[in-house]
Design a protein around this motif. Structure first.
Motif, PDB file in Angstrom:
ATOM      1  N   GLU A  80       0.831  -1.585   0.635  1.00 43.43           N
ATOM      2  CA  GLU A  80      -0.031  -0.070   0.270  1.00 43.43           C
ATOM      3  C   GLU A  80       1.118   1.077  -0.044  1.00 43.43           C
ATOM      4  O   GLU A  80       2.042   0.835  -0.184  1.00 43.43           O
ATOM      5  CB  GLU A  80      -1.033  -0.211   1.304  1.00 43.43           C
TER       6      GLU A  80
ATOM      7  N   THR B  68       1.562   4.898   1.576  1.00 42.32           N
ATOM      8  CA  THR B  68       1.253   5.859   2.893  1.00 42.32           C
ATOM      9  C   THR B  68       2.027   6.293   3.241  1.00 42.32           C
ATOM     10  O   THR B  68       2.984   6.637   2.808  1.00 42.32           O
ATOM     11  CB  THR B  68       0.036   5.091   3.870  1.00 42.32           C
TER      12      THR B  68
ATOM     13  N   GLU C  24      -3.784   4.832  -6.605  1.00 35.33           N
ATOM     14  CA  GLU C  24      -2.469   4.065  -6.436  1.00 35.33           C
ATOM     15  C   GLU C  24      -1.190   4.370  -7.884  1.00 35.33           C
ATOM     16  O   GLU C  24      -1.060   5.002  -7.859  1.00 35.33           O
ATOM     17  CB  GLU C  24      -2.500   2.851  -6.338  1.00 35.33           C
TER      18      GLU C  24
END
Length: 71
Positions: free
Chosen positions: A19, A21, A61
């Motif tokens: 991910e 972040t 993303e």
């Protein structure tokens, strides 16, 4: 998102969940980092040396990866 990489000396690629972040100790001044499923941040050296590739990612993303200069 799903990434793939190839260990040095191996032909087979491995898949891993990740991910993007800013909520990780490796992130500074709000800069996003890629965090792998084991909780470690993925650095640029590893991205390059292990030939990381994006297998599946959302539009958001992909935009973040593009902004980071990775795709």
């Amino acid at each position: 998102m799903i990434l793939s990489y190839q260990d040095l000396g191996e032909e087979r690629r491995h898949r891993i969940k990740a991910e993007i972040t800013t909520e990780h100790p490796a992130s500074s001044y709000g800069q996003p980092v890629i965090v792998l499923e084991d909780g470690d941040a993925l650095d640029l050296f590893s991205w390059t040396a292990l030939g990381y590739q994006v297998v599946r990612a959302s539009k958001k993303e992909m935009a973040a990866l593009a902004k980071m200069g990775l795709v």
